[in-house]
Write a protein that holds these residues in place. Structure first.
Motif, mmCIF file in Angstrom:
data_model
loop_
_atom_site.group_PDB
_atom_site.id
_atom_site.type_symbol
_atom_site.label_atom_id
_atom_site.label_comp_id
_atom_site.label_asym_id
_atom_site.label_seq_id
_atom_site.Cartn_x
_atom_site.Cartn_y
_atom_site.Cartn_z
ATOM 1 N N ALA A 31 8.380 -11.679 3.232
ATOM 2 C CA ALA A 31 7.817 -13.015 3.133
ATOM 3 C C ALA A 31 8.704 -13.903 2.273
ATOM 4 C CB ALA A 31 6.405 -12.948 2.549
ATOM 5 N N GLU A 32 8.553 -15.207 2.458
ATOM 6 C CA GLU A 32 9.382 -16.141 1.698
ATOM 7 C C GLU A 32 9.093 -16.056 0.201
ATOM 8 O OE1 GLU A 32 8.861 -20.018 3.254
ATOM 9 O OE2 GLU A 32 9.805 -19.571 5.199
ATOM 10 N N ASP A 33 7.836 -15.763 -0.152
ATOM 11 C CA ASP A 33 7.465 -15.743 -1.566
ATOM 12 C C ASP A 33 7.576 -14.360 -2.192
ATOM 13 O OD1 ASP A 33 5.457 -14.744 0.005
ATOM 14 O OD2 ASP A 33 3.827 -15.470 -1.280
ATOM 15 N N ALA A 34 7.967 -13.348 -1.412
ATOM 16 C CA ALA A 34 8.088 -11.991 -1.956
ATOM 17 C C ALA A 34 8.943 -11.146 -1.020
ATOM 18 C CB ALA A 34 6.715 -11.347 -2.128
ATOM 19 N N THR A 35 9.864 -10.408 -1.606
ATOM 20 C CA THR A 35 10.701 -9.484 -0.835
ATOM 21 C C THR A 35 10.766 -8.167 -1.592
ATOM 22 O OG1 THR A 35 12.049 -11.304 0.029
ATOM 23 C CG2 THR A 35 12.965 -9.080 0.186
ATOM 24 N N TRP A 36 10.310 -7.088 -0.939
ATOM 25 C CA TRP A 36 10.348 -5.782 -1.579
ATOM 26 C C TRP A 36 10.292 -4.700 -0.508
ATOM 27 C CZ3 TRP A 36 6.185 -3.105 0.017
ATOM 28 C CH2 TRP A 36 4.983 -3.792 0.260
ATOM 29 N N TYR A 37 10.521 -3.458 -0.915
ATOM 30 C CA TYR A 37 10.384 -2.336 -0.003
ATOM 31 C C TYR A 37 9.912 -1.111 -0.779
ATOM 32 C CZ TYR A 37 14.477 0.203 -1.655
ATOM 33 O OH TYR A 37 15.351 0.928 -2.425
ATOM 34 N N ALA A 38 9.320 -0.189 -0.054
ATOM 35 C CA ALA A 38 8.894 1.097 -0.618
ATOM 36 C C ALA A 38 9.283 2.175 0.380
ATOM 37 C CB ALA A 38 7.388 1.112 -0.863
ATOM 38 N N GLN A 39 9.552 3.370 -0.100
ATOM 39 C CA GLN A 39 9.891 4.467 0.804
ATOM 40 C C GLN A 39 9.310 5.776 0.273
ATOM 41 O OE1 GLN A 39 14.154 4.288 1.100
ATOM 42 N NE2 GLN A 39 14.517 5.045 -0.962
ATOM 43 N N PHE A 40 8.979 6.680 1.214
ATOM 44 C CA PHE A 40 8.266 7.901 0.896
ATOM 45 C C PHE A 40 8.869 9.069 1.660
ATOM 46 C CE2 PHE A 40 5.553 4.249 0.641
ATOM 47 C CZ PHE A 40 4.829 4.402 -0.529
ATOM 48 N N GLY A 41 8.934 10.228 1.004
ATOM 49 C CA GLY A 41 9.420 11.434 1.653
ATOM 50 C C GLY A 41 8.449 11.939 2.713
ATOM 51 N N GLY A 42 8.960 12.778 3.607
ATOM 52 C CA GLY A 42 8.151 13.260 4.720
ATOM 53 C C GLY A 42 6.960 14.091 4.300
ATOM 54 N N ASN A 43 6.999 14.739 3.137
ATOM 55 C CA ASN A 43 5.884 15.562 2.671
ATOM 56 C C ASN A 43 4.835 14.781 1.885
ATOM 57 O OD1 ASN A 43 6.746 18.028 3.761
ATOM 58 N ND2 ASN A 43 8.068 18.450 1.998
ATOM 59 N N THR A 44 5.030 13.480 1.732
ATOM 60 C CA THR A 44 4.058 12.683 0.987
ATOM 61 C C THR A 44 2.706 12.733 1.679
ATOM 62 O OG1 THR A 44 5.835 11.171 0.356
ATOM 63 C CG2 THR A 44 3.567 10.427 -0.003
ATOM 64 N N PRO A 45 1.651 13.139 0.994
ATOM 65 C CA PRO A 45 0.321 13.171 1.628
ATOM 66 C C PRO A 45 -0.066 11.784 2.132
ATOM 67 C CG PRO A 45 0.297 14.412 -0.421
ATOM 68 C CD PRO A 45 1.616 13.695 -0.381
ATOM 69 N N VAL A 46 -0.589 11.733 3.343
ATOM 70 C CA VAL A 46 -0.928 10.433 3.927
ATOM 71 C C VAL A 46 -2.021 9.739 3.134
ATOM 72 C CG1 VAL A 46 -0.188 11.058 6.245
ATOM 73 C CG2 VAL A 46 -2.524 11.573 5.528
ATOM 74 N N GLU A 47 -2.877 10.508 2.443
ATOM 75 C CA GLU A 47 -3.934 9.891 1.647
ATOM 76 C C GLU A 47 -3.353 9.079 0.491
ATOM 77 O OE1 GLU A 47 -5.527 13.434 3.755
ATOM 78 O OE2 GLU A 47 -3.783 13.075 2.479
ATOM 79 N N ILE A 48 -2.233 9.567 -0.076
ATOM 80 C CA ILE A 48 -1.583 8.844 -1.165
ATOM 81 C C ILE A 48 -0.828 7.635 -0.621
ATOM 82 C CG2 ILE A 48 0.140 9.024 -2.998
ATOM 83 C CD1 ILE A 48 -0.632 11.946 -3.314
ATOM 84 N N LEU A 49 -0.173 7.816 0.505
ATOM 85 C CA LEU A 49 0.508 6.694 1.152
ATOM 86 C C LEU A 49 -0.487 5.591 1.495
ATOM 87 C CD1 LEU A 49 3.059 5.493 2.458
ATOM 88 C CD2 LEU A 49 2.536 6.821 4.504
ATOM 89 N N ALA A 50 -1.674 5.996 1.968
ATOM 90 C CA ALA A 50 -2.703 5.010 2.324
ATOM 91 C C ALA A 50 -3.193 4.245 1.112
ATOM 92 C CB ALA A 50 -3.881 5.710 3.004
ATOM 93 N N GLY A 51 -3.074 4.841 -0.082
ATOM 94 C CA GLY A 51 -3.464 4.119 -1.280
ATOM 95 C C GLY A 51 -2.698 2.824 -1.424
ATOM 96 N N LEU A 52 -1.432 2.816 -0.998
ATOM 97 C CA LEU A 52 -0.630 1.602 -1.060
ATOM 98 C C LEU A 52 -0.874 0.706 0.149
ATOM 99 C CD1 LEU A 52 2.946 1.228 -2.356
ATOM 100 C CD2 LEU A 52 2.367 0.191 -0.177
ATOM 101 N N THR A 53 -0.884 1.287 1.344
ATOM 102 C CA THR A 53 -1.040 0.463 2.543
ATOM 103 C C THR A 53 -2.406 -0.208 2.603
ATOM 104 O OG1 THR A 53 -1.716 2.411 3.837
ATOM 105 C CG2 THR A 53 0.618 1.830 3.857
ATOM 106 N N ASP A 54 -3.453 0.450 2.103
ATOM 107 C CA ASP A 54 -4.778 -0.176 2.111
ATOM 108 C C ASP A 54 -4.793 -1.437 1.260
ATOM 109 O OD1 ASP A 54 -5.704 1.772 3.772
ATOM 110 O OD2 ASP A 54 -6.991 2.766 2.303
ATOM 111 N N ALA A 55 -4.013 -1.431 0.180
ATOM 112 C CA ALA A 55 -3.981 -2.595 -0.701
ATOM 113 C C ALA A 55 -3.324 -3.794 -0.032
ATOM 114 C CB ALA A 55 -3.252 -2.247 -1.995
ATOM 115 N N LEU A 56 -2.569 -3.568 1.047
ATOM 116 C CA LEU A 56 -1.925 -4.672 1.753
ATOM 117 C C LEU A 56 -2.908 -5.453 2.609
ATOM 118 C CD1 LEU A 56 1.351 -2.919 2.990
ATOM 119 C CD2 LEU A 56 1.055 -4.359 0.967
ATOM 120 N N LEU A 57 -4.090 -4.874 2.857
ATOM 121 C CA LEU A 57 -5.053 -5.522 3.737
ATOM 122 C C LEU A 57 -5.782 -6.675 3.067
ATOM 123 C CD1 LEU A 57 -6.645 -2.362 5.391
ATOM 124 C CD2 LEU A 57 -4.851 -3.833 6.311
ATOM 125 N N SER A 58 -5.768 -6.704 1.741
ATOM 126 C CA SER A 58 -6.490 -7.732 1.005
ATOM 127 C C SER A 58 -5.523 -8.543 0.147
ATOM 128 C CB SER A 58 -7.563 -7.100 0.114
ATOM 129 O OG SER A 58 -8.490 -6.350 0.892
#
Length: 219
Positions: A31-58
Motif C-alpha cells: 500500500a502507499e501508506d505502508a510497505t512490509w513483508y513477512a515470511q515463514f518456514g514450511g513447518n510453521t503451524p498454520v494456527e500461528i500463521l493465522a494469528g497474523l493473517t487474521d489481524a489483516l481482516l480488521s
C-alpha cells in the motif's frame, strides 16, 4: 499459489521448497501508506500463521497492547540487553520471539524460531518466521504463538513425532473440513464488512459551489 486481498493491499504467496525449513509462506503489503513483508518456514503451524493473517481482516486498532506481557503471562521469560534488543523465551526453551533494535532511520527487526535439541548438546531450528515492524500484527502473532491449546494433526503429520505428545481426538476429517470451510466463510464476511465500513466512513469532499451569476442591467 498467490492470494490477493480485494483491495490489492495484501498478497499471500505459498511457494513450497524441497526443504521444509525454507521460507514457504510470504505475506506482503504494498500500500502507499505502508510497505512490509513477512515470511515463514514450511513447518510453521498454520494456527500461528493465522494469528497474523487474521489481524489483516480488521483495521489496525488505535491502541495496541504491550506485546511482552502476552508472553510472560504464559510463563515466558523476557530479557532486554544494553543495546535495546529484546527476546522472550518459552519456559521449556523451545520457542523464542526476538526484536532487534535498529538505528533511528531503520525499522526494528522481528523474528521467531522454534527450537529442538539436536542430540549433540545444541539446538536446531524447526521453523523460523520474520515479521514486519507492525505492532498489532506482531501482537496477534504472539498471542497465537503462546496459545497452549492443542492442534489437530494426523498421527504422523508432524515433524519430530517422537517429541510430540499426541492424544486421540474425536473429530474426523469431515468435521475438520467443515470447520475450515466455516472459518473461511467468517473471514470473507469480516473482510467484506470491514471494506464496506471503510467505504461508508470515508470523508466525502463536497463539490466546490459554482460562482453566483450576476445579472447585468438591462438597457
Amino acid at each position: 499459489m498467490i492470494l490477493a486481498s480485494p483491495d490489492r493491499r495484501y498478497a499471500l504467496a505459498l511457494e513450497p521448497e524441497p526443504e521444509s525449513y525454507s521460507k514457504w509462506w510470504r505475506i506482503s503489503c504494498t500500500a502507499e501508506d505502508a510497505t512490509w513483508y513477512a515470511q515463514f518456514g514450511g513447518n510453521t503451524p498454520v494456527e500461528i500463521l493465522a494469528g497474523l493473517t487474521d489481524a489483516l481482516l480488521s483495521p489496525a486498532p488505535e491502541t495496541v497492547p504491550d506485546l511482552w506481557p502476552i508472553l510472560t503471562a504464559r510463563g515466558w521469560t523476557h530479557v532486554r540487553d544494553g543495546r535495546g534488543n529484546e527476546v522472550a523465551e518459552h519456559p521449556h526453551g523451545i520457542m523464542q520471539l526476538r526484536r532487534w533494535n535498529r538505528s533511528a532511520n531503520r525499522e526494528d527487526s522481528w523474528s521467531a524460531v522454534a527450537l529442538l535439541p539436536n542430540g549433540l548438546g545444541g539446538q536446531e531450528a524447526v521453523w523460523e518466521a520474520h515479521l514486519p515492524d507492525v505492532p498489532h500484527l506482531v501482537a496477534s502473532f504472539a498471542t497465537a504463538l503462546a496459545d497452549p491449546a492443542p492442534v489437530a494433526r494426523a498421527e504422523f503429520d508432524v515433524p519430530h513425532t517422537s517429541l510430540v505428545t499426541q492424544k486421540p481426538g474425536g473429530r474426523q476429517a469431515d468435521d475438520l473440513a467443515k470447520e475450515h470451510a466455516a472459518r473461511l466463510a467468517r473471514a470473507r464476511v469480516t473482510a467484506v464488512r470491514n471494506r464496506r465500513t471503510a467505504l461508508t466512513t470515508q470523508p466525502v469532499n463536497s463539490p466546490t459551489p459554482a460562482a453566483p451569476v450576476v445579472a447585468g442591467h438591462r438597457r
